[in-house]
Design a protein around this motif. Structure first.
Motif, short mmCIF file in Angstrom:
data_model
loop_
_atom_site.label_atom_id
_atom_site.label_comp_id
_atom_site.label_asym_id
_atom_site.label_seq_id
_atom_site.Cartn_x
_atom_site.Cartn_y
_atom_site.Cartn_z
N GLU A 245 0.85 -1.19 0.00
CA GLU A 245 0.00 0.00 0.00
C GLU A 245 0.89 1.24 0.00
O GLU A 245 1.17 1.83 1.04
N GLU B 124 1.43 5.07 -1.28
CA GLU B 124 0.63 6.20 -1.73
C GLU B 124 1.51 7.43 -1.92
O GLU B 124 2.57 7.54 -1.31
N VAL C 242 1.83 11.35 -1.33
CA VAL C 242 1.29 12.35 -0.40
C VAL C 242 2.03 13.67 -0.57
O VAL C 242 3.09 13.73 -1.18
N ALA D 242 6.33 9.49 -2.26
CA ALA D 242 5.65 8.20 -2.10
C ALA D 242 6.05 7.63 -0.75
O ALA D 242 7.20 7.74 -0.32
N CYS E 30 5.04 4.31 2.29
CA CYS E 30 4.37 3.05 2.62
C CYS E 30 3.34 3.33 3.70
O CYS E 30 3.68 3.88 4.76
N ARG E 31 2.11 2.94 3.47
CA ARG E 31 1.05 3.16 4.46
C ARG E 31 1.18 2.22 5.65
O ARG E 31 0.61 2.46 6.71
N ALA F 120 2.96 12.69 -9.30
CA ALA F 120 2.71 11.38 -8.71
C ALA F 120 3.50 10.30 -9.43
O ALA F 120 4.09 9.42 -8.80
#
Length: 70
Positions: free
Chosen positions: A13, A15, A17, A27, A29-30, A57
């Motif tokens: 996961e 994302e 931000v 980028a 890691c969640r 992005a």
């Protein structure tokens, strides 16, 4: 471009931000919070804000994938 798994926890996961200011994206890691380097988002010139965001992005994911290969 799809992000590679996190090299620290194996999480998938990832994302993009906002970074230190509204002009930067990164980028992360969640699952564990690992981060790649920031990339600057275009804020003036040709294109639309949506296009600039999509480009930033994409470049943030490229930065993540380069870091993940090390």
């Amino acid at each position: 471009m799809n992000p590679l798994p996190c090299p620290f926890c194996g999480g998938t996961e990832i994302e993009v931000v906002e970074g230190d200011t509204f002009r930067w994206r990164l980028a992360c890691c969640r699952e564990c919070g690992a981060q790649a380097g920031e990339v600057r988002i275009q804020t003036l010139g040709d294109g639309t804000p949506e296009e600039w965001e999509a480009d930033a992005a994409s470049r943030a994911i490229e930065e993540w994938n380069r870091r993940s290969e090390k």
